[in-house]
Design a protein around this motif. Structure first.
Motif, mmCIF file in Angstrom:
data_model
loop_
_atom_site.group_PDB
_atom_site.id
_atom_site.type_symbol
_atom_site.label_atom_id
_atom_site.label_comp_id
_atom_site.label_asym_id
_atom_site.label_seq_id
_atom_site.Cartn_x
_atom_site.Cartn_y
_atom_site.Cartn_z
ATOM 1 N N THR A 244 0.752 -1.288 0.040
ATOM 2 C CA THR A 244 -0.013 -0.053 -0.148
ATOM 3 C C THR A 244 0.891 1.292 0.105
ATOM 4 O O THR A 244 1.857 1.309 0.899
ATOM 5 N N PRO A 245 0.474 2.216 -1.065
ATOM 6 C CA PRO A 245 1.460 3.379 -1.112
ATOM 7 C C PRO A 245 1.622 4.016 0.373
ATOM 8 O O PRO A 245 0.422 4.064 1.208
ATOM 9 N N PRO A 246 2.759 4.531 0.734
ATOM 10 C CA PRO A 246 2.834 5.349 2.040
ATOM 11 C C PRO A 246 1.760 6.435 2.222
ATOM 12 O O PRO A 246 1.577 7.433 1.347
ATOM 13 N N GLY A 247 1.274 6.637 3.478
ATOM 14 C CA GLY A 247 0.412 7.739 3.486
ATOM 15 C C GLY A 247 -1.210 7.303 3.030
ATOM 16 O O GLY A 247 -1.977 8.469 3.480
ATOM 17 N N LEU A 248 -1.451 6.424 2.607
ATOM 18 C CA LEU A 248 -2.661 5.916 2.277
ATOM 19 C C LEU A 248 -3.068 4.674 3.235
ATOM 20 O O LEU A 248 -2.554 3.524 3.183
ATOM 21 N N ASP A 249 -4.033 4.928 4.127
ATOM 22 C CA ASP A 249 -4.531 4.072 5.332
ATOM 23 C C ASP A 249 -5.987 3.379 4.563
ATOM 24 O O ASP A 249 -6.700 4.007 4.308
ATOM 25 N N LEU A 250 -5.826 1.996 4.191
ATOM 26 C CA LEU A 250 -6.860 1.510 3.381
ATOM 27 C C LEU A 250 -8.124 1.320 4.642
ATOM 28 O O LEU A 250 -9.206 1.139 3.896
ATOM 29 N N ASP A 251 -7.762 1.123 5.626
ATOM 30 C CA ASP A 251 -8.960 1.051 6.685
ATOM 31 C C ASP A 251 -9.870 2.356 6.635
ATOM 32 O O ASP A 251 -11.138 2.518 6.590
ATOM 33 N N ASP A 252 -9.031 3.631 6.428
ATOM 34 C CA ASP A 252 -9.603 5.053 6.505
ATOM 35 C C ASP A 252 -10.552 4.999 5.099
ATOM 36 O O ASP A 252 -11.493 5.556 5.042
ATOM 37 N N VAL A 253 -9.773 4.302 4.276
ATOM 38 C CA VAL A 253 -10.374 4.499 2.665
ATOM 39 C C VAL A 253 -11.662 3.807 2.592
ATOM 40 O O VAL A 253 -12.724 4.045 2.201
ATOM 41 N N ARG A 254 -11.551 2.537 3.193
ATOM 42 C CA ARG A 254 -13.071 1.616 3.171
ATOM 43 C C ARG A 254 -14.003 2.413 3.968
ATOM 44 O O ARG A 254 -15.240 2.499 3.680
ATOM 45 N N ALA A 255 -13.547 3.059 5.127
ATOM 46 C CA ALA A 255 -14.579 3.823 6.055
ATOM 47 C C ALA A 255 -15.425 4.874 5.149
ATOM 48 O O ALA A 255 -16.336 5.187 5.226
#
Length: 305
Positions: free
Chosen positions: A212-223
Motif C-alpha cells: 500500500t502506498p505510504p500515507g494511504l490508510d486502507l481502513d480509512d479508505v474503506r470507511a
C-alpha cells in the motif's frame, strides 16, 4: 460496472537541465576516478563511488523524463513508468555495498593510514565541487516540479557534500600531517550513504511487492467509501504504487439492488472516484471499482479479501 481514468503524465520538460547535469557529473566522475587511483585516497575513492551512483541516478532521471513521454500501449499499459523503480533498486543495492565497504575500510585505515598526497587530493576535490555547484545551479529552477527533478537535485547536492569532505581532509593533511583525516572523511561520507541506500532499497522493494502506498490508510479508505449513499459493503480493496506519484486503487463495491434500475450506479461511481482523488493526503487519480449487487458475492471465486 467499472471505470478507470486515462491520464497523461507529461508536465514541464526538464530534459535539457538533466542532460547538462549528467554531462558535468559524468566528466567529474572520470576525473575523480583517475584522482583516486593516483592518490590512493579513501575519501576520494568513496566520493568517486558515490558520484558513480549519482551519475547513474541522473541518467535514470534523464531516461525517465524521456520514457514518461512515450504513450502507453496494449502491451505496456503503464508505459515504462516502473523502469525508474527497477533502476532505483539497482542503484540502492550498489550504494549500500559501497557504504558498507567504506565503513570497513575506513576503520582499517584509522589504524594503518596510507600516505595520501594532499595537494592532488584538494585539486580533485575542488574540481568535483565546482562541477557540482554548476549542476545545482542548472537544476535549481526545476527542483520543485516533481519527484524526478527533486531526486536529481538531491543526487548532485550529496555529491557536493562529498567533495567538501575530500577538500577538508586534504587541508587537514596538508596543515597537520594527520593522515587519518582521509579515513575520517571517508567514514563520514559512508555514514551519509548507508541510511540513504537502505531507505531507497526499502522503498523500491515495497513498490515491487505492491505494498500500500505510504500515507494511504486502507481502513480509512474503506470507511469513507462506505459513507457514500447506497454503498453497503466494500471488499477486495487493493492499493499499490506503479511508480513515483502513480498510486492505484481497485475495489468491489456492493450497492443497493435498486441502484441498477433507478440509474444511481453512475452517480455512485463518480462519488467513489472523487472521494479517492480529493479526500485523502495521497490523491488517487487512477481507481477502478466493480459495482455489484449483494447477491454477486456468492458467485465470486474463493480467496478474496
Amino acid at each position: 460496472m467499472s471505470r478507470g481514468h486515462d491520464h497523461a503524465h507529461g508536465g514541464t520538460d526538464h530534459r535539457g537541465r538533466l542532460a547538462v547535469a549528467f554531462g558535468l557529473t559524468a566528466t567529474v566522475l572520470v576525473a575523480q576516478a583517475v584522482g583516486a587511483y593516483l592518490t590512493g585516497s579513501l575519501a576520494l575513492l568513496v566520493d568517486t563511488a558515490h558520484m558513480l551512483t549519482d551519475t547513474a541516478g541522473l541518467l535514470m532521471a534523464l531516461v525517465a523524463a524521456q520514457l514518461t513521454r512515450r504513450p502507453a500501449t496494449a502491451r505496456r499499459t503503464w508505459g515504462y513508468r516502473r523502469a525508474e523503480v527497477l533502476a532505483a533498486l539497482a542503484q540502492s543495492a550498489v550504494l549500500l555495498a559501497v557504504g558498507v565497504y567504506v565503513l570497513v575500510e575506513g576503520v582499517r585505515r584509522l589504524t594503518a593510514p596510507p600516505e595520501v598526497p594532499s595537494t592532488e587530493l584538494v585539486v580533485f576535490g575542488v574540481i568535483g565541487l565546482v562541477a557540482n555547484v554548476v549542476s545545482l545551479a542548472v537544476l535549481a529552477g526545476g527542483r520543485s516540479s516533481g519527484f524526478n527533478m527533486r531526486a536529481a537535485f538531491l543526487e548532485v547536492l550529496n555529491d557536493a557534500l562529498g567533495s567538501v569532505g575530500v577538500i577538508v581532509a586534504a587541508i587537514v593533511i596538508a596543515t597537520t600531517g594527520w593522515q587519518q583525516a582521509d579515513a575520517v572523511a571517508g567514514l563520514l561520507i559512508g555514514v551519509l550513504i548507508v541510511p540513504r541506500a537502505a531507505r531507497l532499497l526499502r522503498e523500491t522493494a515495497s513498490v515491487l511487492l505492491e505494498s500500500t502506498p505510504p500515507g494511504l490508510d486502507l481502513d480509512d479508505v474503506r470507511a469513507h467509501l462506505l459513507e457514500v449513499e447506497h454503498v453497503l459493503d466494500v471488499h477486495d480493496l487493493h492499493a499499490s504504487l506503479v511508480a513515483t506519484g502513480l498510486p492505484v486503487v481497485t475495489a468491489h463495491v456492493v450497492v443497493d439492488d435498486s441502484c441498477f434500475g433507478d440509474g444511481h450506479g453512475p452517480r455512485i461511481l463518480d462519488q467513489l472516484q472523487e472521494c479517492l482523488a480529493t479526500h485523502f493526503e495521497v490523491s488517487v487519480a487512477h481507481s477502478t471499482f466493480q459495482i455489484e449487487p449483494a447477491s454477486h458475492r456468492t458467485h465470486e471465486f474463493l480467496g478474496h479479501a
